[in-house]
Design an enzyme around this catalytic site. Structure first.
Site, PDB file in Angstrom:
ATOM      1  N   CYS A 141       0.813  -1.221   0.000  1.00  0.00           N
ATOM      2  CA  CYS A 141       0.000   0.000   0.000  1.00  0.00           C
ATOM      3  C   CYS A 141       0.847   1.273   0.000  1.00  0.00           C
ATOM      4  O   CYS A 141       1.924   1.308   0.586  1.00  0.00           O
ATOM      5  CB  CYS A 141      -0.877   0.048   1.246  1.00  0.00           C
ATOM      6  SG  CYS A 141      -1.957  -1.358   1.379  1.00  0.00           S
ATOM      7  N   ARG A 156       5.783  -0.390  -5.800  1.00  0.00           N
ATOM      8  CA  ARG A 156       5.698  -1.123  -4.530  1.00  0.00           C
ATOM      9  C   ARG A 156       4.793  -2.353  -4.652  1.00  0.00           C
ATOM     10  O   ARG A 156       4.840  -3.226  -3.800  1.00  0.00           O
ATOM     11  CB  ARG A 156       5.129  -0.200  -3.441  1.00  0.00           C
ATOM     12  CG  ARG A 156       5.996   1.006  -3.167  1.00  0.00           C
ATOM     13  CD  ARG A 156       5.247   2.030  -2.353  1.00  0.00           C
ATOM     14  NE  ARG A 156       4.896   1.522  -1.040  1.00  0.00           N
ATOM     15  CZ  ARG A 156       5.644   1.650   0.040  1.00  0.00           C
ATOM     16  NH1 ARG A 156       6.787   2.271  -0.041  1.00  0.00           N
ATOM     17  NH2 ARG A 156       5.256   1.175   1.199  1.00  0.00           N
ATOM     18  N   TRP A 161      -2.794  -2.869  -1.534  1.00  0.00           N
ATOM     19  CA  TRP A 161      -2.360  -4.256  -1.718  1.00  0.00           C
ATOM     20  C   TRP A 161      -3.195  -5.051  -0.723  1.00  0.00           C
ATOM     21  O   TRP A 161      -3.032  -4.895   0.485  1.00  0.00           O
ATOM     22  CB  TRP A 161      -0.869  -4.357  -1.416  1.00  0.00           C
ATOM     23  CG  TRP A 161      -0.216  -5.638  -1.811  1.00  0.00           C
ATOM     24  CD1 TRP A 161       0.294  -5.965  -3.034  1.00  0.00           C
ATOM     25  CD2 TRP A 161       0.038  -6.772  -0.965  1.00  0.00           C
ATOM     26  NE1 TRP A 161       0.841  -7.221  -2.999  1.00  0.00           N
ATOM     27  CE2 TRP A 161       0.697  -7.741  -1.758  1.00  0.00           C
ATOM     28  CE3 TRP A 161      -0.223  -7.067   0.374  1.00  0.00           C
ATOM     29  CZ2 TRP A 161       1.099  -8.971  -1.248  1.00  0.00           C
ATOM     30  CZ3 TRP A 161       0.170  -8.298   0.876  1.00  0.00           C
ATOM     31  CH2 TRP A 161       0.821  -9.232   0.061  1.00  0.00           C
ATOM     32  N   GLY A 175      -1.028  -0.338   6.692  1.00  0.00           N
ATOM     33  CA  GLY A 175      -0.838  -1.046   7.962  1.00  0.00           C
ATOM     34  C   GLY A 175      -2.011  -1.960   8.238  1.00  0.00           C
ATOM     35  O   GLY A 175      -2.839  -2.221   7.348  1.00  0.00           O
ATOM     36  N   GLU A 196      10.565 -15.499  -8.609  1.00  0.00           N
ATOM     37  CA  GLU A 196       9.877 -14.212  -8.430  1.00  0.00           C
ATOM     38  C   GLU A 196       9.347 -13.651  -9.744  1.00  0.00           C
ATOM     39  O   GLU A 196       8.203 -13.208  -9.810  1.00  0.00           O
ATOM     40  CB  GLU A 196      10.846 -13.156  -7.855  1.00  0.00           C
ATOM     41  CG  GLU A 196      11.055 -13.200  -6.363  1.00  0.00           C
ATOM     42  CD  GLU A 196      12.044 -12.140  -5.911  1.00  0.00           C
ATOM     43  OE1 GLU A 196      11.730 -11.399  -4.980  1.00  0.00           O
ATOM     44  OE2 GLU A 196      13.147 -12.043  -6.489  1.00  0.00           O
ATOM     45  N   HIS A 210      19.899 -35.791  -0.072  1.00  0.00           N
ATOM     46  CA  HIS A 210      18.908 -36.066   0.966  1.00  0.00           C
ATOM     47  C   HIS A 210      17.491 -35.732   0.516  1.00  0.00           C
ATOM     48  O   HIS A 210      16.616 -35.543   1.351  1.00  0.00           O
ATOM     49  CB  HIS A 210      19.248 -35.290   2.242  1.00  0.00           C
ATOM     50  CG  HIS A 210      20.567 -35.676   2.820  1.00  0.00           C
ATOM     51  ND1 HIS A 210      20.830 -36.916   3.339  1.00  0.00           N
ATOM     52  CD2 HIS A 210      21.728 -34.975   2.925  1.00  0.00           C
ATOM     53  CE1 HIS A 210      22.090 -36.977   3.753  1.00  0.00           C
ATOM     54  NE2 HIS A 210      22.652 -35.808   3.505  1.00  0.00           N
TER      55      HIS A 210
HETATM   56  C1  G6P Z   1       9.901  -8.235  -0.550  1.00  0.00           C
HETATM   57  C2  G6P Z   1      10.602  -7.843  -1.831  1.00  0.00           C
HETATM   58  C3  G6P Z   1      11.981  -8.489  -1.889  1.00  0.00           C
HETATM   59  C4  G6P Z   1      12.778  -8.127  -0.642  1.00  0.00           C
HETATM   60  C5  G6P Z   1      12.023  -8.469   0.653  1.00  0.00           C
HETATM   61  C6  G6P Z   1      12.710  -7.871   1.871  1.00  0.00           C
HETATM   62  O1  G6P Z   1       9.613  -9.577  -0.557  1.00  0.00           O
HETATM   63  O2  G6P Z   1       9.849  -8.243  -2.948  1.00  0.00           O
HETATM   64  O3  G6P Z   1      12.675  -8.025  -3.035  1.00  0.00           O
HETATM   65  O4  G6P Z   1      13.993  -8.816  -0.660  1.00  0.00           O
HETATM   66  O5  G6P Z   1      10.708  -7.922   0.594  1.00  0.00           O
HETATM   67  O6  G6P Z   1      12.652  -6.474   1.757  1.00  0.00           O
HETATM   68  P1  G6P Z   1      13.615  -5.451   2.450  1.00  0.00           P
HETATM   69  O7  G6P Z   1      13.122  -4.105   1.992  1.00  0.00           O
HETATM   70  O8  G6P Z   1      13.470  -5.635   3.931  1.00  0.00           O
HETATM   71  O9  G6P Z   1      15.008  -5.735   1.996  1.00  0.00           O
END
Ligand code: G6P
Length: 608
Positions: A2, A27, A74, A101, A488, A504
Site C-alpha cells: 500500500c 511497490r 495491496w 498497515g 519471483e 537427501h
Molecule cells: C519483498 C521484496 C523483496 C525483498 C524483501 C525484503 O519480498 O519483494 O525483493 O527482498 O521484501 O525487503 P527489504 O526491503 O526488507 O530488503
C-alpha cells in the site's frame, strides 16, 4: 505494498495525486483511489487494477479541487475490489481515510460501531477508522482523529479529510511511514518520498506516535499526547529520487546494469587502504559497544535474508564473532536471551519490512545493540536502530532486488573488516580484501559485457518448468538467491539448495526435464561440486554452471557454462549472482512476464 499520497495547496490536486500514485506503483498494488473536496463535496474515485484505469475513470469528470488524499492498495483484509479500495468513508460520506498497515482489533471495533448503527460496506479494517472518526467528530477533525487512534491496536499510517472542513489534511503514524513534503504554499504527505519528490525536495519524517496537520498556508506536527513538536526539515538532492528507466526496457535490467556503480558507491570513501580497514561513519557512535559484542544475529527477509546468510560466512571469515542469521519472521517469536553483548543487525532495502521491524523491536526490548544496513534514508528501521550504514544505491524499483543485494554484500564485508581489524585480522589480510573489493566493479562490467551470451543460454532453457540451484559454502546463499530471482519474476518453480543436501531429497526430482544451475567456482569446494554435478548427469539432468575459466573439469561436464572472472572466495558470490539475475530476467522476458511488478509480490512488505 500500500502507498499513500496527499496534497494541500493552490494547484489542481488530482494531477498531483495521480502522479504520486504512479510513483508508488513499483511497490506492488491491486487497486487505487483518491478523494478530493470540490465545493464541500467529497468526491471519491476508485478502481481495481492499475492507476491508468483510475485516470481513465476520472477523465471527463469536471472536478475543481486543490486538496485531497490518494492510495494504492495491496489487499490484506478483503479481496482486491473497488469497494475495498481506499479511500474508505463513513456513514455521512463526508470523511475519507486512506490507510497503510493493519488494525488488529478492527473486528471488535466494527461490532461496537455496528451496535451504534454504523453501516459498513467493505471488508477492510480501514473502514473502521472512518466510522470511528465519525463517531468522535465534533466539528474538529484533528481532535476526532486523535481520539480515534487512541482506540486502534496495530499499525497505521493514515491521511484523513472531511468535506465540511476546507483545506485540512490530518495524517498520523504508528509503525507505517509518513513523510511530510514542504513546498511553496503547498504541502504534501506520503508514505514514500518517491511520491512527492517531483514537487519538493524538502521533507520531514514523522516518527511513531506523531501526527501532522496540513493546510494551504502551513503545517504543524504534534505527538499523540497533543504536544506540538519542532521537527527538522531535511533537503534531499535530485540523485536520491532518480527513477527513470534510462532507456532500459525494465527497471530490473537497468538496476542489474547499475551494479558496477552501486557496488562502488557502497565502498567509496569507506576504506582506509594503508591501514587495511574500513571506515563506516554511521557506526562511529557505537564503536565501543561494537568492539565488546561477542555475538551478532542478522535478521532480514527475502533477498536481504540471503545477503545475511552470506554475511554470516563473511563475518565468520574475517572476525572472531559468533554469527547467526535468522529470518526476521521467525526470530521475533523465538524465546531468545539477548543482552548488551549481543548485536542484532537488520538488513533491509526498504527499511520498512514489517517482520524485520518487529524483530528489531523485540531485540531492543531485550537490550541488544541494534544495527542496520538500509537503503532508504530515514526509513523506520533506520530510525529505530542504534547505528547503521546506508547503501546509497539510489531507489530500487524492480520488485526483485538486484543492485541492493550486491551492495548489501559489500557493506557486510566492510563491517566485517571494521570489526575484524579490532580482533585477529591482520593488516595484510585486511589489505587483500580491500584490493579485491576495489576490482569488483570492473569484474561486474566484464560479466555485463557478456549479457548476450547469457541471454542465449537463458532462451535455450526458457521452456522448462522446474530448476534446481546448488552451491556450497559462500555459494549456497547464491544458489538460494539465484532460485528466488527466477521464481519471483518468471513464475517457474526453482529450488535453491546447499549442494551437499541434494542427496537427501532433491536428487529424486532430477531427470532430463529438470535442469540444475550449479554455482561451482574454482574454490576449495570445487571437487565436491564436481561430484554433485556428476550425480546429476548420471540421472540425465542438464547442467548450467556458473564457474571460472580455469575450472576446466566443471566446464567439460556442464551442458552450458557461464564464465565469470575470479576473485577471493568471500567476494566471489557478488560476481556469481550477476549472471543469475540476467538469466532470470531473460527467461521472464521470453515468457512475457510482468518483470518489474510480478504478480502477488510487493516491493515493500509492510504487513506481517
Ligand atoms: C519483498 C521484496 C523483496 C525483498 C524483501 C525484503 O519480498 O519483494 O525483493 O527482498 O521484501 O525487503 P527489504 O526491503 O526488507 O530488503
Amino acid at each position: 505494498m500500500c502507498g499513500i499520497t496527499s496534497y494541500c495547496g493552490n494547484k489542481q490536486a488530482i494531477p498531483i495525486l495521480i502522479e504520486g500514485l504512479k510513483r508508488l506503483e513499483y511497490r506492488g498494488y491491486d487497486s487505487a483511489g483518491f478523494a478530493v473536496i470540490d465545493n464541500k463535496k467529497n468526491i471519491i474515485v476508485k478502481s481495481q487494477g492499475k492507476v491508468l484505469k483510475l485516470e481513465e475513470k476520472k477523465a471527463g469528470k469536471k472536478i475543481d479541487s486543490t486538496f485531497g488524499i490518494a492510495h494504492t492498495r495491496w489487499a490484506t483484509h478483503g479481496e482486491p475490489s473497488e469497494i475495498n479500495a481506499h479511500p474508505q468513508t463513513d456513514c455521512t460520506k463526508k470523511i475519507s481515510v486512506v490507510h497503510n498497515g493493519i488494525i488488529e482489533n478492527y473486528l471488535e471495533l466494527k461490532e461496537e460501531l455496528i451496535k451504534k448503527d454504523h453501516k459498513f460496506v467493505s471488508e477492510t479494517d480501514t473502514e473502521v477508522i472512518a466510522h470511528l472518526i465519525e463517531e468522535n467528530f465534533n466539528e474538529d477533525l484533528e481532535d476526532a482523529v486523535l481520539k480515534s487512534i487512541e482506540r486502534l491496536i496495530g499499525t497505521f499510517g493514515i491521511a484523513v479529510i472531511h468535506s465540511d472542513i476546507d483545506h485540512k489534511i490530518v495524517v498520523a503514524k504508528r509503525g507505517s511511514p509518513i513523510i511530510i513534503g514542504v513546498g511553496e504554499n503547498e504541502f504534501f504527505a506520503a508514505s514514500d518520498s518517491n511520491a512527492i519528490s517531483p514537487f519538493t525536495k524538502k521533507m520531514i519524517y514523522l516518527r511513531d506516535d506523531e501526527m501532522a496537520v496540513l493546510n494551504s498556508d502551513g503545517y504543524y506536527i504534534k505527538n499523540f499526547k497533543n504536544e506540538i513538536l519542532e521537527k527538522e526539515i531535511e533537503t534531499f538532492d535530485e540523485v536520491s529520487f532518480k527513477t527513470d528507466k534510462k532507456g532500459y526496457e525494465h527497471f530490473m535490467l537497468k538496476e542489474i546494469f547499475e551494479q558496477p556503480e552501486t557496488i562502488e558507491n557502497a565502498f567509496r570513501g569507506r576504506i582506509i587502504e594503508n591501514e587495511g580497514v574500513s571506515k563506516l561513519g554511521g557506526l562511529i557512535p557505537v564503536l565501543d559497544r561494537l568492539k565488546s559484542i561477542n555475538k551478532l544475529i542478522i535478521v532480514s527477509c527475502g533477498t536481504s535474508y540471503y545477503a545475511g546468510l552470506l554475511g554470516r560466512y563473511i563475518l565468520e571469515n574475517l572476525t572472531e564473532l559468533n554469527v547467526e542469521c535468522e529470518l526476521a519472521s521467525e526470530f521475533r517469536y523465538r524465546r531468545l536471551k539477548l543482552d548488551e553483548n549481543i548485536g542484532v543487525l537488520a538488513i533491509s532495502q526498504s527499511g520498512e519490512t514489517a517482520d524485520t521491524l518487529a524483530a528489531i523491536k523485540e531485540a531492543k526490548r531485550k537490550g541488544a545493540l541494534l544495527l542496520g544496513i538500509v537503503n532508504v534514508v530515514g526509513s523506520s528501521i533506520a530510525q529505530i536502530t542504534d547505528a547503521g550504514v546506508y547503501n546509497f544505491a539510489g531507489p530500487e524499483i524492480g520488485v526483485a532486488s538486484t543492485k541492493i543485494y550486491t551492495s548489501q554484500l559489500v557493506i557486510l564485508t566492510l563491517m566485517a573488516l571494521l570489526i575484524g581489524r579490532y580482533q585477529g585480522l591482520s593488516y595484510y589480510e585486511g589489505s587483500q580484501v580491500i584490493c579485491a573489493l576495489k576490482n569488483i566493479p570492473d569484474k561486474v562490467r566484464e560479466i555485463l559485457n557478456d549479457a548476450d551470451k547469457i541471454k542465449k543460454i537463458a532462451l535455450k532453457y526458457s521452456k522448462y518448468r522446474d530448476f534446481l540451484y546448488i552451491g556450497r559454502l559462500y555459494n549456497y546463499p547464491t544458489a538460494m538467491e539465484g532460485a528466488l530471482k527466477l521464481k519471483e519474476i518468471s513464475y517457474i518453480h526453482a529450488e535453491g539448495y546447499p549442494a551437499g543436501e541434494m542427496k537427501h531429497g532433491p536428487i529424486s526430482l532430477i531427470d532430463e526435464n529438470f535442469p540444475t544451475v550449479a554455482i561451482a567456482p574454482d574454490d576449495s569446494a570445487i571437487d565436491k561440486m564436481i561430484s554433485n554435478i556428476q550425480q546429476i548427469k548420471a540421472r540425465k539432468g542438464k547442467i548450467i554452471s556458473i564457474t571460472n575459466k580455469d575450472a576446466k573439469k566443471v566446464i567439460d561436464i556442464s551442458n552450458d557454462s557461464i564464465i565469470v572472472p575470479k576473485t577471493i572466495p568471500i567476494l566471489q558470490p557478488i560476481l556469481n549472482i550477476v549472471p543469475l539475475q540476467l538469466f532470470a530476467y531473460y527467461i521472464a522476458k521470453q515468457r512475457g512476464c510482468n518483470i518489474d511488478k510480478p504478480r502477488n509480490l510487493a516491493k515493500s512488505v509492510t504487513v506481517e
